[in-house]
Design a protein around this motif. Structure first.
Motif, mmCIF file in Angstrom:
data_model
loop_
_atom_site.group_PDB
_atom_site.id
_atom_site.type_symbol
_atom_site.label_atom_id
_atom_site.label_comp_id
_atom_site.label_asym_id
_atom_site.label_seq_id
_atom_site.Cartn_x
_atom_site.Cartn_y
_atom_site.Cartn_z
ATOM 1 N N LEU A 505 39.460 26.873 31.238
ATOM 2 C CA LEU A 505 38.520 27.600 32.076
ATOM 3 C C LEU A 505 37.094 27.128 31.785
ATOM 4 C CD1 LEU A 505 37.878 29.933 34.078
ATOM 5 C CD2 LEU A 505 37.719 31.446 32.085
ATOM 6 N N THR A 508 33.510 31.140 35.708
ATOM 7 C CA THR A 508 34.011 32.285 36.459
ATOM 8 C C THR A 508 33.037 32.572 37.604
ATOM 9 O OG1 THR A 508 35.052 33.231 34.499
ATOM 10 C CG2 THR A 508 34.637 34.718 36.354
ATOM 11 N N SER A 510 31.804 34.896 41.113
ATOM 12 C CA SER A 510 31.797 36.208 41.752
ATOM 13 C C SER A 510 31.033 36.099 43.060
ATOM 14 C CB SER A 510 31.165 37.264 40.840
ATOM 15 O OG SER A 510 29.807 36.932 40.586
ATOM 16 N N ASN A 542 41.282 35.846 40.899
ATOM 17 C CA ASN A 542 41.664 36.899 39.959
ATOM 18 C C ASN A 542 41.979 38.223 40.651
ATOM 19 O OD1 ASN A 542 41.184 35.116 37.804
ATOM 20 N ND2 ASN A 542 39.000 35.703 37.739
ATOM 21 N N THR A 546 36.656 38.152 41.683
ATOM 22 C CA THR A 546 36.197 37.035 40.871
ATOM 23 C C THR A 546 37.251 35.946 40.914
ATOM 24 O OG1 THR A 546 37.173 37.887 38.821
ATOM 25 C CG2 THR A 546 34.899 38.569 39.341
ATOM 26 N N GLY A 548 38.312 31.912 38.776
ATOM 27 C CA GLY A 548 38.026 31.010 37.682
ATOM 28 C C GLY A 548 38.298 29.567 38.064
#
Length: 790
Positions: A505, A508, A510, A542, A546, A548
């Motif tokens: 990862l 992240t 949003s 997710n 959100t 990743g």
């Protein structure tokens, strides 16, 4: 009428067998013919005694206030040594002797020369003595006797005050104390009735009485009413001699005021009152005033008004004006002629301070009827609501109706109404209204994200009378539709290490959406179709708004590919579905074994200057040193020491070496041609100085030619004036400034122009007298003179 009292006393002194009765030389008319004789002898301190009565030998009695024309006879002094041959002389001393009382020195008769007043002095003490005229020696010891003034009734009673003021409550009982007056009499209270005072009332009956002995005034009449008469003037007399005829009297005035008690109820002057009130009268406005009259005063006349009954009990109120004791009728609610045009009220007036003693007189209150007529007025239109709230979706087409307002003329005429929008509340003209039916419609597109609420004001006015208008606020809420696609919450620029492992990862994501969502936003993330298969990265949604970004392979090489641009598609779940494509920038960087970035193409972003702190400090120090060097160099040039006027004693010239560039002297033919002073017409205006290069060249300015045989001084003054007024004249023209110094200088001219003629004759000894500042110059020229002498 005055009563005079006379006492006949015969005084004897000396031997018991001897007696003397000397006839008076002069008698005072109106007095008893028996005289009072005081006999002087060596045994004068002894008094005679008779049976049943004691006689005082050393007193004379005299009535006051004698009114006769002759001197008042007092008595006679006689000594047993007096043979009647005039060898003795009688002498009188003491109170008033020689002035008030005189004595006949031959016969011893004593007389009073003035009218006596007992109130001024009741007793006089005198001394009598008989002396031998030839030897001047007393033949008898000095004897003391008293003249006592008998009182007569010559003073009337006097009150302690000229005017007495008193007050009592009205309706008082008989015998109520009012005030006590007091009078005094200056006569002798121990002698007769001259000072016995008796009081009586001369004026004020039958309302008041006075006690004869004490002077106490009391009420004599029952239920005296202040409202009928409130002030009384009573005259009281005080008379001496016990009030008998012939006594003297004095009077005083007593002002008696009846104070108020609450013995009168309020009374309306009429049983019905009528008022008119327009229906447009606002609440709390006064309709009219009523008043109940009360004959009492002050707090006894205070009245409280109230509405006890009537069909306008809830529409009107009444208050009391404390200053005027009036009842003010006011409007409590808005009036409506069309609904009710007449109100009838019953108003009651009551005393606030009731005296229980007078309740038997009746109830202390009164009532009246009040009729209020409501008048019709032309009223403005009235809206059906005090405010309107409307809703409209932001995607409605222009000219769509969003709601309607309604207003009517409340008058009986029911005049038609027209509607309009107050443009001060809708400056952008987003809305409009149908003037006939009040329907509001859009005139421009709406955007909830720009403005959620629109607050406008609608005006309703009568067509026949536009001045009759009213306003109502309209609140328009713009409802949301899904017309905005979601987007990243921020700009994403991340990095991946060259030694990264697969499925690691690295970022992240949003998103946000400008639209509202009643059930909450639900965003979905995915890679753009063109990058889904060929990308070196994967995207995992997710399901919580959100996502990743993960690496797809192991190891990256920044020399092969330093930057990746990853397109991401974001969609919402509202209707209609909105989506957008956002780009994530990924840079490939060198990292340590812990994954910490060491160097990559993104280094410029992380370290914007590209220089270490030490390098920045070194550059800054170099700049500061350079600036300091430049400043010091400029300061040194400014402070450069000037060349001395005379370098040494050996270097003596005929001119000043440097004097603000005055010129080079006679030998300096380049600076100025002396011939021009002799021939002014030969001046070449275009000729510039050859020893100084001018910074700016100016066009030559022609000057007027000097006349023939012009004096040098006039010539110089003319040129000096021209140069002073010429803004283009160069400042280095020494002739314009220093060619002529003028007359009157003690040292005369210092110019080298005259040094040829004056050098040999000049005496420089006076320079030594000029002080220390000229010492250098005196030494220099003094040494030069000594060299010439040698």
């Amino acid at each position: 009428m005055r009563t005079y009292h006379c006492f006949w006393l015969l005084f004897w002194a000396g031997q018991p067998h001897q007696s003397f009765l000397t006839p008076l030389s002069k008698r005072t008319s109106g007095f008893p013919e028996k005289e009072q004789v005081l006999v002087l002898s060596g045994n004068s301190r002894q008094d005679l005694h008779r049976s049943k009565r004691s006689w005082m030998w050393n007193q004379f009695f005299l009535l006051e206030e004698y009114t006769g024309t002759d001197y008042q006879y007092v008595g006679k002094l006689h000594s047993d040594q007096d043979k009647g041959d005039g060898s003795l002389k009688y002498i009188l001393s003491g109170d008033g002797a020689g002035d008030l009382f005189i004595i006949n020195e031959n016969t011893g008769d004593i007389q009073a020369t003035k009218r006596l007043d007992r109130e001024e002095k009741p007793v006089y003490i005198l001394r009598a003595q008989a002396i031998n005229r030839r030897t001047g020696r007393p033949v008898e010891p000095e004897s003391e006797f008293i003249i006592k003034i008998h009182d007569i009734n010559d003073n009337e009673p006097t009150f302690t005050k000229d005017v007495y003021n008193a007050s009592i409550p009205e309706m008082s009982d008989v015998g109520t104390f009012v005030v006590q007056v007091t009078a005094t009499d200056a006569d002798d209270p121990t002698y007769g009735n001259s000072a016995k005072v008796v009081y009586s009332i001369l004026q004020g009956q039958p309302y008041f009485s006075v006690e004869s002995e004490t002077g106490i005034i009391k009420t004599a009449l029952l239920n005296m009413d202040r409202e009928n008469r409130d002030k009384y003037q009573v005259v009281i007399q005080a008379k001496d001699m016990g009030g008998q005829m012939g006594g003297l009297s004095g009077t005083t005035t007593v002002n008696i005021t009846l104070t108020d008690v609450n013995d009168n109820p309020p009374r309306f002057s009429q049983s019905t009152y009528q008022f008119r009130a327009p229906e447009s009268m606002p609440p709390d406005s006064a309709v009219g005033k009523i008043k109940a009259n009360d004959a009492d005063v002050d707090e006894n006349a205070e009245i409280e008004y109230s509405i006890t009954e009537g069909d306008g009990y809830d529409m009107f109120g009444i208050t009391t004006d404390k200053d005027t004791q009036e009842g003010i009728i006011t409007v409590k609610k808005a009036l409506d002629y069309e609904n009710k045009n007449l109100y009838i009220l019953k108003v009651e007036a009551t005393n606030t301070h009731v005296d229980p003693r007078f309740l038997y007189l009746g109830p202390f209150k009164d009532s009246a009827t009040v009729r209020i007529q409501v008048d019709d007025v032309d009223e403005p239109p009235v809206f059906s609501r005090p405010a309107y709230i409307m809703e409209v979706k932001e995607d409605v087409p222009i000219n769509s109706i969003i709601g309607t307002v309604t207003a009517q003329d409340p008058d009986a005429a029911k005049n038609p109404v027209k509607y309009s929008v107050d443009r001060h509340t809708d400056m952008d003209r987003v809305f409009n209204i149908n003037s006939g039916n009040g329907s509001i419609f859009t005139s421009k597109s709406l955007d909830r994200e720009t403005l959620l609420w629109h607050n406008i004001t609608v005006i309703a006015a009568e067509i026949n009378n536009p001045k009759q208008s009213s306003r109502v606020p309209v609140f328009i809420k713009v409802l949301d539709v899904n017309d905005n696609a979601p987007e990243f919450a921020m700009f994403y620029e991340t990095f991946v290490c060259e030694n990264a492992k697969a499925e690691q990862l690295i970022q992240t994501l949003s998103a946000v959406d400008k639209d509202d969502s009643y059930s909450g936003h639900q965003f979905s993330f995915s890679l753009a179709p063109e990058a889904a298969s060929s990308s070196n990265f994967t995207l995992q949604d997710n399901r919580d708004n959100t996502a990743g970004i993960f690496t797809r392979k192991t190891r990256y090489n920044r020399h092969e590919m330093s930057t990746y641009f990853l397109p991401v598609v974001i969609s919402d779940n509202d209707y209609p579905i909105q989506s957008s494509t956002e780009t994530v920038t990924i840079r490939v960087c060198a990292c340590d074994h812990r994954g910490k970035m060491l160097s990559c193409n993104a280094e410029a972003l992380i370290h914007p200057t590209g220089l270490s702190t030490g390098a920045l400090i070194a550059i800054l120090l170099c700049i500061i040193i350079l600036l300091v060097t430049v400043v010091l160099f400029a300061a040194l040039r400014r402070q450069r020491k000037k060349e001395p006027l005379i370098i040494s004693k050996e270097d003596i010239r005929d001119n000043i070496v440097s004097y603000n560039d005055e010129g080079g002297g006679e030998e300096d033919t380049q600076a100025f041609d002396i011939g021009t002073l002799r021939n002014p017409e030969a001046i070449d205006d275009n000729k510039l100085r050859r020893d100084i290069v001018p910074e700016t060249l100016f066009m030559p300015r022609r000057t007027a030619a000097a006349r023939d045989n012009t004096d040098v001084r006039d010539f110089i003054n003319q040129r000096l004036k021209e140069n002073d007024t010429d803004p283009t004249a160069p400042p280095y023209d020494s002739l314009a400034t220093y060619a002529y110094e003028g007359n009157g200088s003690v040292a005369e001219s210092l110019s080298s122009l005259e040094s040829v003629t004056t050098d040999g004759d000049q005496d420089y000894d006076y320079l030594s007298d000029w002080g220390p500042r000229f010492k250098k110059l005196a030494d220099m020229y003094g040494a030069m003179d000594s060299d010439k002498d040698s």
